[in-house]
Design a protein around this motif. Structure first.
Motif, PDB file in Angstrom:
ATOM      1  N   SER A  20       0.880  -1.179   0.021  1.00 18.61           N
ATOM      2  CA  SER A  20      -0.017   0.059  -0.134  1.00 18.61           C
ATOM      3  C   SER A  20       0.841   1.218   0.192  1.00 18.61           C
ATOM      4  CB  SER A  20      -0.755  -0.084   1.255  1.00 18.61           C
ATOM      5  OG  SER A  20      -0.230   0.188   2.519  1.00 18.61           O
ATOM      6  N   ILE A  21       2.018   1.183   0.647  1.00 21.07           N
ATOM      7  CA  ILE A  21       2.804   2.284   0.786  1.00 21.07           C
ATOM      8  C   ILE A  21       4.179   2.243  -0.462  1.00 21.07           C
ATOM      9  CG2 ILE A  21       2.407   3.021   2.930  1.00 21.07           C
ATOM     10  CD1 ILE A  21       4.984   1.861   3.763  1.00 21.07           C
ATOM     11  N   SER A  22       4.093   1.117  -1.250  1.00 21.19           N
ATOM     12  CA  SER A  22       5.331   1.012  -2.159  1.00 21.19           C
ATOM     13  C   SER A  22       6.382   1.022  -1.599  1.00 21.19           C
ATOM     14  CB  SER A  22       5.096   1.832  -3.392  1.00 21.19           C
ATOM     15  OG  SER A  22       4.118   1.973  -3.927  1.00 21.19           O
ATOM     16  N   GLY A  23       6.646  -0.004  -0.282  1.00 19.18           N
ATOM     17  CA  GLY A  23       7.803  -0.130   0.610  1.00 19.18           C
ATOM     18  C   GLY A  23       8.070  -1.427   1.039  1.00 19.18           C
ATOM     19  N   THR A  24       9.352  -1.799   1.073  1.00 20.06           N
ATOM     20  CA  THR A  24       9.859  -3.167   1.544  1.00 20.06           C
ATOM     21  C   THR A  24      10.101  -3.084   3.102  1.00 20.06           C
ATOM     22  OG1 THR A  24      10.535  -3.841  -0.607  1.00 20.06           O
ATOM     23  CG2 THR A  24      11.249  -4.925   1.491  1.00 20.06           C
ATOM     24  N   PHE A  25       9.546  -3.938   4.038  1.00 14.31           N
ATOM     25  CA  PHE A  25       9.675  -3.728   5.283  1.00 14.31           C
ATOM     26  C   PHE A  25      11.079  -4.377   5.655  1.00 14.31           C
ATOM     27  CE2 PHE A  25       5.520  -2.562   5.547  1.00 14.31           C
ATOM     28  CZ  PHE A  25       5.179  -2.195   6.904  1.00 14.31           C
ATOM     29  N   PRO A  26      11.768  -4.127   6.647  1.00 16.75           N
ATOM     30  CA  PRO A  26      12.836  -4.857   7.104  1.00 16.75           C
ATOM     31  C   PRO A  26      12.801  -5.918   7.876  1.00 16.75           C
ATOM     32  CG  PRO A  26      12.476  -2.886   8.447  1.00 16.75           C
ATOM     33  CD  PRO A  26      11.537  -2.592   7.333  1.00 16.75           C
ATOM     34  N   ALA A  27      13.767  -6.530   8.287  1.00 18.29           N
ATOM     35  CA  ALA A  27      13.495  -8.082   8.895  1.00 18.29           C
ATOM     36  C   ALA A  27      12.888  -7.770  10.424  1.00 18.29           C
ATOM     37  CB  ALA A  27      14.818  -8.774   9.121  1.00 18.29           C
ATOM     38  N   ASN A  28      13.681  -6.805  10.993  1.00 17.58           N
ATOM     39  CA  ASN A  28      13.362  -6.242  12.458  1.00 17.58           C
ATOM     40  C   ASN A  28      12.924  -5.070  12.533  1.00 17.58           C
ATOM     41  OD1 ASN A  28      14.365  -8.813  13.369  1.00 17.58           O
ATOM     42  ND2 ASN A  28      16.421  -8.018  13.056  1.00 17.58           N
ATOM     43  N   PRO A  29      11.764  -4.751  13.481  1.00 14.79           N
ATOM     44  CA  PRO A  29      11.202  -3.455  13.722  1.00 14.79           C
ATOM     45  C   PRO A  29      12.256  -2.452  14.766  1.00 14.79           C
ATOM     46  CG  PRO A  29      10.489  -5.065  15.439  1.00 14.79           C
ATOM     47  CD  PRO A  29      11.068  -5.767  14.453  1.00 14.79           C
ATOM     48  N   ILE A  30      12.006  -1.345  14.572  1.00 17.44           N
ATOM     49  CA  ILE A  30      12.707  -0.368  15.371  1.00 17.44           C
ATOM     50  C   ILE A  30      12.236  -0.167  16.983  1.00 17.44           C
ATOM     51  CG2 ILE A  30      13.578   1.031  13.633  1.00 17.44           C
ATOM     52  CD1 ILE A  30      11.518   3.191  14.126  1.00 17.44           C
ATOM     53  N   ALA A  31      11.214  -0.763  17.348  1.00 12.27           N
ATOM     54  CA  ALA A  31      10.315  -0.603  18.651  1.00 12.27           C
ATOM     55  C   ALA A  31       9.224  -1.464  18.490  1.00 12.27           C
ATOM     56  CB  ALA A  31      10.011   1.010  18.787  1.00 12.27           C
ATOM     57  N   THR A  32       9.226  -1.901  19.859  1.00 10.55           N
ATOM     58  CA  THR A  32       8.015  -2.974  20.344  1.00 10.55           C
ATOM     59  C   THR A  32       7.345  -2.509  21.524  1.00 10.55           C
ATOM     60  OG1 THR A  32       9.144  -4.662  20.905  1.00 10.55           O
ATOM     61  CG2 THR A  32       8.820  -4.747  18.543  1.00 10.55           C
ATOM     62  N   THR A  33       6.046  -2.790  21.606  1.00 11.57           N
ATOM     63  CA  THR A  33       5.476  -2.466  22.732  1.00 11.57           C
ATOM     64  C   THR A  33       4.408  -3.994  22.984  1.00 11.57           C
ATOM     65  OG1 THR A  33       3.350  -1.396  21.977  1.00 11.57           O
ATOM     66  CG2 THR A  33       5.231  -0.072  22.501  1.00 11.57           C
ATOM     67  N   ALA A  34       3.662  -3.652  24.031  1.00  6.56           N
ATOM     68  CA  ALA A  34       2.876  -4.802  24.459  1.00  6.56           C
ATOM     69  C   ALA A  34       1.820  -5.082  23.367  1.00  6.56           C
ATOM     70  CB  ALA A  34       2.194  -4.909  25.854  1.00  6.56           C
ATOM     71  N   HIS A  35       1.345  -3.903  22.743  1.00  8.30           N
ATOM     72  CA  HIS A  35       0.225  -3.916  21.767  1.00  8.30           C
ATOM     73  C   HIS A  35       0.470  -3.336  20.432  1.00  8.30           C
ATOM     74  CE1 HIS A  35       0.075   0.081  23.921  1.00  8.30           C
ATOM     75  NE2 HIS A  35      -0.343   0.417  22.518  1.00  8.30           N
ATOM     76  N   SER A  36       1.835  -2.802  20.052  1.00  7.76           N
ATOM     77  CA  SER A  36       2.160  -2.659  18.815  1.00  7.76           C
ATOM     78  C   SER A  36       3.714  -2.703  18.426  1.00  7.76           C
ATOM     79  CB  SER A  36       2.012  -0.813  18.874  1.00  7.76           C
ATOM     80  OG  SER A  36       2.944  -0.211  19.571  1.00  7.76           O
ATOM     81  N   VAL A  37       3.849  -2.828  17.110  1.00 12.42           N
ATOM     82  CA  VAL A  37       5.222  -2.850  16.515  1.00 12.42           C
ATOM     83  C   VAL A  37       5.249  -1.934  15.621  1.00 12.42           C
ATOM     84  CG1 VAL A  37       4.369  -4.453  14.819  1.00 12.42           C
ATOM     85  CG2 VAL A  37       6.559  -4.502  15.093  1.00 12.42           C
TER      86      VAL A  37
END
Length: 302
Positions: A20-37
């Motif tokens: 939807s944004i014409s982008g490729t996600f990296p393998a790992n997130p830059i931050a995570t919480t109990a309810h979001s990534v």
């Protein structure tokens, strides 16, 4: 440290969001919480790096999901100001998922900046960043919005070194003189009324938090709030005019606490009379003619 785990439902959603944004996600997130990534993604659609936050609504307690989340999404989409983080889009690609796409700010948070430099020089850096912060707060307050979680971690620094206020998780629309009974925020930024679980005026509570931010910027450490506000400063830091402003911002009496006008017209900020233009639509202060005295103006929209 092992990479954070991502739920199977989120993993299935990532290619859809990437498309939807014409982008490729990296393998790992830059931050995570109990309810979001949260991911940093280069988007061809937006032609720049963006932050993609995927929220799992089922992981949020129902009371928060029903009360705070709708407020956050509504305010996040509506606010437009050069010193407030820009939300590019909010989508709901699945019944239990919310995707928030925002600009990415590469220099990290104001806390990161202070930790790197130990403390920030009062002039011109601290006074400029603080002016940007109170302009963002004033913009919200004039529209009846209290932020209620102003802190160093919620102030990003963009590529130009300007601040961007983020995170409207506790923000809400509220009438003037109405008192809030949601005791939210983060220590040590919360005003004494919140700490004592007493109804409080949320607009002045935002300025109390700004006082903690300013103290930490110019001193390089948290204030010792067990002492009186007159005794919290080290021997040589900061300047007397800055001390007076911080003391006024940290006044326990809400009716006496400094606000936007008191900050802009303070001796400390008055020593920096000519302000840079934020962008084409907003300005801090007109550059005076030689025969005129400098005057402070609030940020105005052209």
């Amino acid at each position: 440290m092992p990479p954070p785990t991502i739920s199977p439902s989120t993993e299935k959603l990532i290619p859809v969001v990437g498309l939807s944004i014409s982008g490729t996600f990296p393998a790992n997130p830059i931050a995570t919480t109990a309810h979001s990534v949260v991911f940093k993604v280069h988007s061809k659609l937006y032609r720049r790096d963006v932050v993609v936050k995927i929220v799992n609504r089922n992981a949020i307690p129902s009371s928060i999901a029903e009360k705070f989340l709708p407020r956050e999404l509504d305010i996040t989409m509506k606010v437009r100001h050069p010193h407030i983080a820009r939300c590019l889009a909010i989508t709901r690609p699945a019944p239990t998922k919310i995707v928030i796409i925002s600009d990415y700010y590469e220099r990290g948070t104001l806390l990161d900046l202070i930790l790197t430099h130990k403390r920030l020089k009062e002039n011109p850096l601290s006074v400029t960043l603080f002016r940007q912060l109170i302009e963002a707060i004033n913009y919200l307050h004039k529209r009846g919005i209290a932020h209620r979680d102003v802190k160093l971690e919620n102030i990003m620094i963009d590529g130009n070194g300007d601040i961007k206020l983020i995170d409207f998780g506790f923000a809400r629309h509220i009438e003037r003189r109405e008192r809030s009974r949601s005791f939210c925020g983060t220590q040590p930024y919360t005003c004494p009324q919140i700490t004592r679980f007493r109804p409080y005026e949320p607009f002045t509570a935002d300025y109390y938090a700004c006082g903690i931010v300013l103290f930490t910027m110019v001193v390089g450490k948290w204030p010792n709030l067990t002492m009186s506000s007159m005794n919290i400063f080290p021997d040589k830091l900061p300047s007397r005019s800055c001390r007076r402003l911080i003391t006024s911002l940290l006044d326990e009496n809400e009716s006496c606490r400094a606000g936007y006008d008191e900050c802009v017209n303070s001796e400390w900020m008055g020593g920096h009379p000519v302000w840079m233009f934020a962008n084409h639509a907003y300005f801090y202060e007109e550059v005076p003619n030689r025969d005129e005295d400098p005057s402070n103006f609030e940020m105005s929209e052209i």
